[in-house]
Design a protein around this motif. Structure first.
Motif, mmCIF file in Angstrom:
data_model
loop_
_atom_site.group_PDB
_atom_site.id
_atom_site.type_symbol
_atom_site.label_atom_id
_atom_site.label_comp_id
_atom_site.label_asym_id
_atom_site.label_seq_id
_atom_site.Cartn_x
_atom_site.Cartn_y
_atom_site.Cartn_z
ATOM 1 N N ALA A 1 23.372 80.891 64.312
ATOM 2 C CA ALA A 1 23.302 82.300 65.181
ATOM 3 C C ALA A 1 21.548 82.575 66.201
ATOM 4 O O ALA A 1 20.817 82.875 65.550
ATOM 5 N N LEU A 2 21.820 82.774 67.601
ATOM 6 C CA LEU A 2 20.651 83.355 67.199
ATOM 7 C C LEU A 2 21.170 84.897 67.971
ATOM 8 O O LEU A 2 21.909 85.226 69.069
ATOM 9 N N PHE A 3 19.819 85.562 67.411
ATOM 10 C CA PHE A 3 20.143 87.426 67.549
ATOM 11 C C PHE A 3 19.962 87.829 68.623
ATOM 12 O O PHE A 3 18.857 88.001 68.222
ATOM 13 N N PHE A 4 19.992 88.275 69.639
ATOM 14 C CA PHE A 4 19.624 88.292 70.798
ATOM 15 C C PHE A 4 19.850 89.887 70.989
ATOM 16 O O PHE A 4 20.868 90.572 71.587
ATOM 17 N N ASP A 5 18.421 90.917 70.953
ATOM 18 C CA ASP A 5 18.919 91.697 71.571
ATOM 19 C C ASP A 5 18.528 93.049 72.784
ATOM 20 O O ASP A 5 18.214 91.843 73.371
ATOM 21 N N GLU A 6 18.728 94.034 73.359
ATOM 22 C CA GLU A 6 18.862 94.694 74.022
ATOM 23 C C GLU A 6 17.378 94.515 74.428
ATOM 24 O O GLU A 6 17.076 94.751 75.719
ATOM 25 N N ARG A 7 16.958 94.851 73.820
ATOM 26 C CA ARG A 7 15.563 94.473 74.433
ATOM 27 C C ARG A 7 14.549 93.102 74.125
ATOM 28 O O ARG A 7 13.244 92.785 74.615
ATOM 29 N N GLY A 8 15.415 92.256 74.215
ATOM 30 C CA GLY A 8 15.181 90.897 74.373
ATOM 31 C C GLY A 8 13.796 90.306 72.860
ATOM 32 O O GLY A 8 13.908 89.003 73.389
ATOM 33 N N LYS A 9 14.769 90.705 71.563
ATOM 34 C CA LYS A 9 14.004 90.003 70.872
ATOM 35 C C LYS A 9 14.807 89.262 70.201
ATOM 36 O O LYS A 9 16.356 89.734 70.658
ATOM 37 N N LYS A 10 14.103 88.466 69.243
ATOM 38 C CA LYS A 10 15.383 87.178 69.075
ATOM 39 C C LYS A 10 15.543 87.061 67.556
ATOM 40 O O LYS A 10 14.036 86.910 67.011
ATOM 41 N N ARG A 11 16.600 86.297 66.414
ATOM 42 C CA ARG A 11 15.931 85.682 64.997
ATOM 43 C C ARG A 11 16.896 84.966 65.117
ATOM 44 O O ARG A 11 19.092 84.598 65.378
ATOM 45 N N LEU A 12 16.538 83.814 64.754
ATOM 46 C CA LEU A 12 17.704 82.806 64.201
ATOM 47 C C LEU A 12 18.233 82.931 62.506
ATOM 48 O O LEU A 12 17.445 83.507 62.334
ATOM 49 N N ILE A 13 19.827 82.971 62.561
ATOM 50 C CA ILE A 13 20.383 83.164 61.862
ATOM 51 C C ILE A 13 21.173 82.656 61.412
ATOM 52 O O ILE A 13 22.184 81.776 61.834
ATOM 53 N N LYS A 14 20.773 82.444 59.886
ATOM 54 C CA LYS A 14 22.833 81.364 59.622
ATOM 55 C C LYS A 14 23.139 82.134 58.425
ATOM 56 O O LYS A 14 23.192 83.505 57.986
ATOM 57 N N ILE A 15 24.942 82.484 59.150
ATOM 58 C CA ILE A 15 26.067 83.184 59.569
ATOM 59 C C ILE A 15 26.847 82.871 57.705
ATOM 60 O O ILE A 15 26.842 81.678 57.678
ATOM 61 N N ARG A 16 26.562 83.862 57.173
ATOM 62 C CA ARG A 16 26.981 83.389 55.473
ATOM 63 C C ARG A 16 28.672 84.638 55.250
ATOM 64 O O ARG A 16 29.053 85.599 56.357
ATOM 65 N N ARG A 17 28.997 84.440 54.650
ATOM 66 C CA ARG A 17 30.558 85.391 54.251
ATOM 67 C C ARG A 17 30.040 86.529 53.832
ATOM 68 O O ARG A 17 30.652 87.759 54.477
ATOM 69 N N GLU A 18 28.835 86.973 53.256
ATOM 70 C CA GLU A 18 28.019 88.240 52.604
ATOM 71 C C GLU A 18 27.295 88.564 53.307
ATOM 72 O O GLU A 18 26.257 87.936 53.915
ATOM 73 N N GLY A 19 26.646 89.781 53.436
ATOM 74 C CA GLY A 19 25.517 90.485 54.279
ATOM 75 C C GLY A 19 25.683 90.772 55.224
ATOM 76 O O GLY A 19 27.007 90.836 55.837
ATOM 77 N N ARG A 20 24.669 91.352 55.785
ATOM 78 C CA ARG A 20 24.432 91.517 57.210
ATOM 79 C C ARG A 20 23.610 91.888 57.757
ATOM 80 O O ARG A 20 22.076 91.269 57.570
ATOM 81 N N PHE A 21 23.359 91.272 59.689
ATOM 82 C CA PHE A 21 21.969 91.427 59.813
ATOM 83 C C PHE A 21 21.050 92.923 59.674
ATOM 84 O O PHE A 21 22.473 93.315 60.653
ATOM 85 N N GLN A 22 19.832 92.938 59.774
ATOM 86 C CA GLN A 22 19.415 94.377 60.307
ATOM 87 C C GLN A 22 18.418 94.555 60.615
ATOM 88 O O GLN A 22 17.352 93.834 60.654
ATOM 89 N N SER A 23 18.515 95.397 61.482
ATOM 90 C CA SER A 23 17.444 95.432 62.113
ATOM 91 C C SER A 23 17.425 97.439 62.932
ATOM 92 O O SER A 23 17.508 98.082 62.321
ATOM 93 N N ASP A 24 16.263 97.143 63.279
ATOM 94 C CA ASP A 24 15.731 98.580 63.466
ATOM 95 C C ASP A 24 16.712 99.097 64.367
ATOM 96 O O ASP A 24 17.000 100.521 64.845
ATOM 97 N N LEU A 25 17.286 98.946 65.037
ATOM 98 C CA LEU A 25 18.657 98.777 66.084
ATOM 99 C C LEU A 25 20.267 99.128 65.454
ATOM 100 O O LEU A 25 20.995 99.116 66.315
ATOM 101 N N GLY A 26 19.789 99.130 63.944
ATOM 102 C CA GLY A 26 21.021 98.948 63.523
ATOM 103 C C GLY A 26 21.580 97.331 63.019
ATOM 104 O O GLY A 26 20.914 96.945 62.967
#
Length: 216
Positions: free
Chosen positions: A8-33
């Motif tokens: 999945a592509l995580f696209f934040d409100e500033r337009g920054k993108k991260r390509l992430i493999k979704i796992r059952r455990e863990g979290r997506f972490q950034s300075d926005l939370g």
């Protein structure tokens, strides 16, 4: 619906993108939370999620462009603007049989695999085994069912089937060394492409193509 193991592509409100493999455990972490991955599973691409800091991130379905621009690389890659031209010029289709010499990090291999159905295949060759392993990882992200045969061997020592491939693509320093072998491996009216960074290389290659390939 988004499943465990999907990208999945995580696209934040500033337009920054991260390509992430979704796992059952863990979290997506950034300075926005952060967002827990388990809260994404079972939801749909395009939905908006609120982070732990009450900021917003959209979870989007990645395009081929996203995969290529975020690709793991140890070499120079072919970029999307050139990949589009290559695919159109060579006439790549879902059932194409493709010979690739010079796998590198696998950006072009990834684009070919994105297009192919189970009826098509790619034989890709590189003498650097570490590049082959990296390309395997990159290709598996876009189409794990694509029939891609990775060969860690110098193309000059490899056995190619005669008149077997619809398309060939060569990305090595001295492509003139494999012209005869590529020509014999292509079906009648097959197409071939080359990546050459310097004019001197182009000038040296062209005489090797004369009397073999027609539409240069």
């Amino acid at each position: 619906m988004i499943k465990e193991g999907d990208y999945a592509l995580f696209f934040d409100e500033r337009g920054k993108k991260r390509l992430i493999k979704i796992r059952r455990e863990g979290r997506f972490q950034s300075d926005l939370g952060y967002i827990e991955y388990k809260d994404v599973i079972g939801r749909y691409y395009g939905e908006r999620f609120e982070t732990s800091k009450n900021r917003f991130i959209w979870v989007l379905k990645p395009s081929l462009y996203d995969f290529i621009m975020k690709i793991k690389r140890r070499t120079q890659i072919v970029y999307p603007k050139d990949i589009g031209y290559i695919i159109v010029k060579l006439g790549v289709k879902h059932n194409s049989k493709i010979l690739e010499i010079g796998t590198g990090s696998g950006a072009l291999t990834t684009a070919f695999a994105w297009i192919l159905s189970k009826e098509g295949l790619i034989d890709t060759f590189d003498k650097r085994c570490e590049f082959i392993e990296l390309a395997k990882e990159n290709v598996s992200k876009v189409n794990p069912e694509a029939k891609v045969n990775f060969h860690c061997i110098d193309a000059l020592k490899a056995d190619f089937k005669n008149e077997y491939y619809d398309i060939a693509f060569v990305d090595i320093d001295s492509p003139w060394n494999v012209v005869d072998r590529v020509y014999n491996a292509l079906k009648p009216s097959g197409r071939v492409g080359f990546v050459l960074p310097t004019y001197n290389q182009v000038e040296k290659l062209l005489p090797y193509l004369d009397n073999k390939f027609i539409d240069l």
